[in-house]
Scaffold this motif. Structure first.
Motif, mmCIF file in Angstrom:
data_model
loop_
_atom_site.group_PDB
_atom_site.id
_atom_site.type_symbol
_atom_site.label_atom_id
_atom_site.label_comp_id
_atom_site.label_asym_id
_atom_site.label_seq_id
_atom_site.Cartn_x
_atom_site.Cartn_y
_atom_site.Cartn_z
ATOM 1 N N MET A 1 52.404 22.519 15.974
ATOM 2 C CA MET A 1 51.139 21.929 16.083
ATOM 3 C C MET A 1 50.079 22.451 16.961
ATOM 4 O O MET A 1 50.257 22.973 17.930
ATOM 5 C CB MET A 1 51.496 20.484 16.751
ATOM 6 C CG MET A 1 50.612 19.372 16.950
ATOM 7 S SD MET A 1 51.533 17.895 17.556
ATOM 8 C CE MET A 1 49.941 16.915 17.314
ATOM 9 N N ARG A 2 48.832 22.447 16.345
ATOM 10 C CA ARG A 2 47.830 22.805 17.241
ATOM 11 C C ARG A 2 47.473 22.044 18.293
ATOM 12 O O ARG A 2 47.617 20.976 18.307
ATOM 13 C CB ARG A 2 46.453 22.948 15.938
ATOM 14 C CG ARG A 2 46.438 23.828 14.844
ATOM 15 C CD ARG A 2 45.473 23.723 14.067
ATOM 16 N NE ARG A 2 44.721 22.446 13.932
ATOM 17 C CZ ARG A 2 44.156 21.984 12.930
ATOM 18 N NH1 ARG A 2 44.296 22.784 11.666
ATOM 19 N NH2 ARG A 2 43.754 20.817 13.002
ATOM 20 N N LEU A 7 36.724 23.979 12.991
ATOM 21 C CA LEU A 7 35.362 23.793 12.176
ATOM 22 C C LEU A 7 35.772 23.844 10.673
ATOM 23 O O LEU A 7 36.050 24.859 10.058
ATOM 24 C CB LEU A 7 34.421 24.722 12.550
ATOM 25 C CG LEU A 7 34.046 24.768 14.134
ATOM 26 C CD1 LEU A 7 32.950 25.679 14.393
ATOM 27 C CD2 LEU A 7 33.625 23.338 14.684
ATOM 28 N N GLN A 8 35.460 22.774 10.019
ATOM 29 C CA GLN A 8 35.615 22.584 8.726
ATOM 30 C C GLN A 8 34.557 22.837 7.917
ATOM 31 O O GLN A 8 33.291 22.178 8.396
ATOM 32 C CB GLN A 8 36.465 21.438 8.340
ATOM 33 C CG GLN A 8 37.730 21.335 8.871
ATOM 34 C CD GLN A 8 38.780 22.235 8.334
ATOM 35 O OE1 GLN A 8 38.974 22.474 7.209
ATOM 36 N NE2 GLN A 8 39.599 22.814 9.143
ATOM 37 N N TYR A 9 34.334 23.321 6.658
ATOM 38 C CA TYR A 9 33.246 22.997 5.773
ATOM 39 C C TYR A 9 32.039 23.847 6.029
ATOM 40 O O TYR A 9 30.797 23.567 6.025
ATOM 41 C CB TYR A 9 33.017 21.673 5.215
ATOM 42 C CG TYR A 9 34.242 20.969 4.766
ATOM 43 C CD1 TYR A 9 34.758 21.237 3.649
ATOM 44 C CD2 TYR A 9 34.688 19.895 5.549
ATOM 45 C CE1 TYR A 9 35.904 20.510 3.308
ATOM 46 C CE2 TYR A 9 35.870 19.201 5.240
ATOM 47 C CZ TYR A 9 36.457 19.643 4.005
ATOM 48 O OH TYR A 9 37.605 18.982 3.575
ATOM 49 N N CYS A 10 32.075 24.906 6.949
ATOM 50 C CA CYS A 10 31.199 25.727 7.428
ATOM 51 C C CYS A 10 30.168 26.193 6.321
ATOM 52 O O CYS A 10 28.984 26.328 6.605
ATOM 53 C CB CYS A 10 31.404 26.762 8.357
ATOM 54 S SG CYS A 10 32.210 26.124 10.168
ATOM 55 N N ASP A 51 39.624 18.494 13.968
ATOM 56 C CA ASP A 51 38.796 19.131 13.100
ATOM 57 C C ASP A 51 37.583 18.328 13.084
ATOM 58 O O ASP A 51 37.417 17.178 13.126
ATOM 59 C CB ASP A 51 39.349 18.933 11.679
ATOM 60 C CG ASP A 51 40.733 19.845 11.790
ATOM 61 O OD1 ASP A 51 41.093 20.826 12.323
ATOM 62 O OD2 ASP A 51 41.634 19.693 10.583
ATOM 63 N N VAL A 52 36.595 19.292 13.006
ATOM 64 C CA VAL A 52 35.079 19.006 12.764
ATOM 65 C C VAL A 52 34.573 19.266 11.381
ATOM 66 O O VAL A 52 34.577 20.564 11.113
ATOM 67 C CB VAL A 52 34.023 19.401 14.012
ATOM 68 C CG1 VAL A 52 32.779 19.060 13.826
ATOM 69 C CG2 VAL A 52 34.680 19.092 15.425
ATOM 70 N N PHE A 55 29.836 20.202 7.664
ATOM 71 C CA PHE A 55 28.911 19.667 6.371
ATOM 72 C C PHE A 55 28.255 18.148 6.982
ATOM 73 O O PHE A 55 27.032 18.011 6.679
ATOM 74 C CB PHE A 55 29.591 19.601 5.200
ATOM 75 C CG PHE A 55 28.519 19.189 3.862
ATOM 76 C CD1 PHE A 55 27.343 19.950 3.609
ATOM 77 C CD2 PHE A 55 28.894 17.775 3.281
ATOM 78 C CE1 PHE A 55 26.657 19.531 2.669
ATOM 79 C CE2 PHE A 55 28.092 17.417 2.424
ATOM 80 C CZ PHE A 55 27.004 18.189 1.996
ATOM 81 N N PHE A 56 29.232 17.574 7.222
ATOM 82 C CA PHE A 56 28.764 16.007 7.630
ATOM 83 C C PHE A 56 27.951 16.037 8.879
ATOM 84 O O PHE A 56 26.807 15.259 8.999
ATOM 85 C CB PHE A 56 30.265 15.133 8.096
ATOM 86 C CG PHE A 56 29.823 13.845 8.655
ATOM 87 C CD1 PHE A 56 29.464 12.807 7.926
ATOM 88 C CD2 PHE A 56 29.956 13.455 10.111
ATOM 89 C CE1 PHE A 56 29.334 11.432 8.106
ATOM 90 C CE2 PHE A 56 29.602 12.277 10.543
ATOM 91 C CZ PHE A 56 29.352 11.431 9.686
ATOM 92 N N LEU A 57 28.226 16.876 9.908
ATOM 93 C CA LEU A 57 27.309 16.956 10.927
ATOM 94 C C LEU A 57 25.797 17.476 10.601
ATOM 95 O O LEU A 57 24.874 16.967 11.218
ATOM 96 C CB LEU A 57 28.067 17.999 11.927
ATOM 97 C CG LEU A 57 27.148 18.109 13.231
ATOM 98 C CD1 LEU A 57 27.388 17.141 13.990
ATOM 99 C CD2 LEU A 57 27.793 19.377 13.928
ATOM 100 N N ALA A 58 25.908 18.643 10.099
ATOM 101 C CA ALA A 58 24.458 19.032 9.330
ATOM 102 C C ALA A 58 23.733 17.906 8.660
ATOM 103 O O ALA A 58 22.603 17.539 8.712
ATOM 104 C CB ALA A 58 24.738 20.266 8.415
ATOM 105 N N THR A 59 24.369 17.160 7.686
ATOM 106 C CA THR A 59 23.726 16.385 6.898
ATOM 107 C C THR A 59 23.330 15.084 7.797
ATOM 108 O O THR A 59 22.310 14.509 7.632
ATOM 109 C CB THR A 59 24.580 15.449 5.687
ATOM 110 O OG1 THR A 59 25.880 15.040 6.246
ATOM 111 C CG2 THR A 59 24.867 16.744 4.617
ATOM 112 N N SER A 60 24.189 14.807 8.806
ATOM 113 C CA SER A 60 23.910 13.850 9.653
ATOM 114 C C SER A 60 22.399 13.925 10.581
ATOM 115 O O SER A 60 21.744 13.212 10.808
ATOM 116 C CB SER A 60 25.037 13.290 10.615
ATOM 117 O OG SER A 60 26.152 12.774 9.954
#
Length: 64
Positions: A1-2, A7-10, A51-52, A55-60
């Motif tokens: 387990m992590r 960071l996802q979808y960079c 996990d972050v 893509f969602f962060l950038a669009t937001s």
């Protein structure tokens, strides 16, 4: 387990940031994106707890 998230979808976030038309918005979103990536990937000083979706962060951020 992590013990921490990743960071996802960079790549998708990077492509999204590249297509932002307004130079000020593009710069601000890019600075926020780079700060997070730098902190997690280069400095390894702090990690997200889960996990972050970058893509969602950038669009937001663009919508602010």
């Amino acid at each position: 387990m992590r013990e921490h998230g990743t960071l996802q979808y960079c790549d998708e976030a990077t492509r999204f940031i590249e297509q932002i038309q307004d130079p000020v918005t593009k710069s601000l979103v890019n600075m926020a994106f780079v700060q997070i990536v730098k902190k997690v990937q280069l400095e390894k000083s702090d990690f997200p707890r889960c996990d972050v979706d970058m893509f969602f962060l950038a669009t937001s951020l663009k919508g602010l």
